[in-house]
Design an enzyme around this catalytic site. Structure first.
Site, PDB file in Angstrom:
ATOM      1  N   GLU A 244      -0.712  -2.520   1.184  1.00 25.40           N
ATOM      2  CA  GLU A 244      -0.001  -0.731   0.041  1.00 25.40           C
ATOM      3  C   GLU A 244      -0.009   0.287   1.847  1.00 25.40           C
ATOM      4  O   GLU A 244      -0.275   0.195   2.140  1.00 25.40           O
ATOM      5  CB  GLU A 244      -0.769  -0.270  -0.340  1.00 25.40           C
ATOM      6  CG  GLU A 244      -0.117   0.726  -1.513  1.00 25.40           C
ATOM      7  CD  GLU A 244      -0.042   2.380  -0.835  1.00 25.40           C
ATOM      8  OE1 GLU A 244       1.293   2.470   0.240  1.00 25.40           O
ATOM      9  OE2 GLU A 244      -1.210   2.968  -1.044  1.00 25.40           O
ATOM     10  N   CYS A 278      -0.291   9.156  -0.400  1.00 29.90           N
ATOM     11  CA  CYS A 278       0.995   7.798   0.071  1.00 29.90           C
ATOM     12  C   CYS A 278       2.254   7.786  -1.012  1.00 29.90           C
ATOM     13  O   CYS A 278       3.031   8.101  -1.143  1.00 29.90           O
ATOM     14  CB  CYS A 278       0.976   6.747   0.020  1.00 29.90           C
ATOM     15  SG  CYS A 278      -0.026   6.475  -1.835  1.00 29.90           S
TER      16      CYS A 278
END
Length: 501
Positions: A244, A278
């Site tokens: 990720e 994020c």
């Protein structure tokens, strides 16, 4: 935030400090290559015991861990506040979301991963077919510093629930937090071998050693650059990876949006946690007919939002000092490329704190629009149609998440966005729903955490076919196959497969 006291200490000691004040919090020995391999060996030795507990036993152990974290919530959130910098309320919310995911993984692993019978088909009717899921073994998790509990837990809890043991390398900027997690697991489950869930501390070299230490999968959260290096290193041993690697998430605001609700969500989504999220809001594409109203409302909200380390602060300091320079560069580049700062500007950067910045109609080629800023800045672009907004939102090397505000077209717009997750008339809603998978594509990474897909990331499917009895003349996978059997098959195949229209 972490640093080292002297150059000579860098190979052996890691010092954790408060990012707001620079005060020393604790020191930790750095795990070298030998120490990392020893940790993986300990996890390997503990794996049979953990797997043999079965889904029900692991569920109890994970829920005991969860209860231990709840019992020590005040202590833990104080540590998160001190080492990461976020306000206490935000630290508690992060812990709450992590607890939700521990519970979901613990309670759903059996249903998702239990053995399943598979219909063998008419040609193999004398067989029983089963699909069973086996734990991979030892999972190496390399965690981030921005959400040091919630984010790595998306791999840790799901890997453990699936029957794996875990070696966790927390970020050097949240080492104490990572060690608290493993310590709480041990305290909650003293009857288990220590190697079920371990932490190894250090910098990039420790993470690199973990990738090469013989783990069965690597789960990493961080930047695309580091993710690519991990993937290349893991490829040497064909070690699978779950990556990720961040995002440049867009919000599309249609003409029929609830503007006050949209502005409120964008304000929070773009600046909470100092913008170090994020899947937070970095870009906004708003229809021209409501642009002025939206910008005015967004500015009104953020004018009253200030960072700090006290109880009244809306968000805390930048956790990693080097990120301050990136945010400053992005603001400067936006202003050089036609952007107008309707709130804040370069003067907003007052390290370690950065005040909210709103940049309107910056050129799409600027760093502020193309690169992940990871700071409390928001770019707002005026568009003349939803088609234009979608095209611009999709014009990114990232593909993590997004949000849409529209009373009537929300779902339709969401389906056209090339991302892994979308919130309609909210921001980050998907992150709080444990059953939904989370992850992206392109520079945002590979694989998914959370939900059923998150559990399946940490198992290998094992297909088992058992012949229950032999059918005379039908030994298809044998040299005993007869000519009459083949004639029968040539008549049967058109019946089974030749009448499809």
């Amino acid at each position: 935030m972490t640093t080292t006291d002297t150059a000579s200490d860098k190979t052996s000691v890691l010092t954790s400090v408060d990012p707001a004040t620079g005060a020393t919090l604790a020191t930790y020995p750095i795990a070298d290559e030998d120490a990392v391999r020893a940790a993986v060996a300990k996890a390997r030795a503990a794996a049979p015991t953990w797997e043999e507990l079965g889904f029900d036993g692991r569920r109890k152990a994970l829920l005991r861990w969860s209860s231990q974290l709840v019992a020590r919530a005040d202590e833990f959130t104080e540590l998160i506040h001190a080492e990461n910098g976020k306000p206490l309320d935000d630290a508690f919310l992060e812990l709450m979301l992590a607890l939700e995911h521990i519970a979901w993984a613990a309670k759903h692993a059996k249903k998702v991963l239990a053995p399943k019978k598979i219909f063998p088909g008419p040609l193999m009717s004398n067989f029983t077919a089963r699909l069973e899921q086996r734990p991979l073994g030892v999972i190496g998790v390399i965690g981030p510093w921005n959400y040091p509990v919630y984010t790595p837990n998306g791999s840790i809890a799901y890997a453990l629930a699936a029957g794996n043991t875990v070696v966790f390398k927390p970020s050097e900027f949240s080492t104490g937090i990572g060690n608290f997690l493993t310590e709480a697991f041990r305290k909650a489950n003293p009857q288990l071998p220590e190697g079920v869930f371990l932490a190894v501390n250090g910098y990039g070299a420790t993470g690199a050693a973990l990738v090469q230490a013989g783990v069965d999968k690597v789960a990493f959260t961080g930047s695309p650059g580091t993710g690519k290096k991990i993937m290349a290193a893991a490829a040497q041993n064909l070690t699978p990876v779950l990556l990720e690697c961040g995002g440049k998430d867009a919000v599309v605001i249609a003409a029929d949006a609830d503007i006050k609700a949209a502005a409120d969500a964008v304000a929070w989504g773009g600046t909470s946690n100092s913008g170090q999220t994020c899947a937070g809001v970095e870009r906004v594409y708003v229809h021209r007919s409501v642009k002025d109203e939206f910008v005015a409302e967004l500015r009104r909200i953020l004018e009253n939002v200030q960072p700090g380390s006290g109880k009244d602060a809306a968000y805390g300091p930048m956790t990693m000092p080097s990120q301050v320079d990136i945010v400053r560069r992005h603001i400067e580049d936006a202003l050089k490329n036609g952007g107008e700062a309707v709130l804040g500007g370069l003067d907003s950067v007052k390290a370690p704190f950065i005040e909210p910045v709103i940049l309107v109609d910056t050129d799409e080629s600027s760093a502020a629009v193309q690169e992940e800023t990871f700071g409390p800045t928001i770019t707002v672009r005026t568009v003349d149609s939803i088609d234009e907004a979608i095209e611009l939102a999709n014009n990114s090397t990232y593909g993590l998440a997004s949000a849409v505000y529209s009373r009537k077209q929300g779902l339709e717009i969401a389906r056209r966005l090339r991302v892994g997750a979308t919130s309609v008339n909210s921001v980050l809603g998907f992150a709080a729903i444990p059953g939904l998978p989370f992850g992206g594509s392109n520079d945002s990474g590979i694989g998914r955490i959370h939900g059923e897909q998150g559990l399946r990331e940490f198992v290998r499917p094992h297909a088992i076919a058992v012949q229950n009895f032999a059918i005379p003349g039908m030994a298809l996978m044998s040299y005993r196959r007869t000519e009459s059997t083949m004639k029968l098959l040539r008549r049967l195949v058109p019946v089974l497969h030749g009448r499809n229209k």
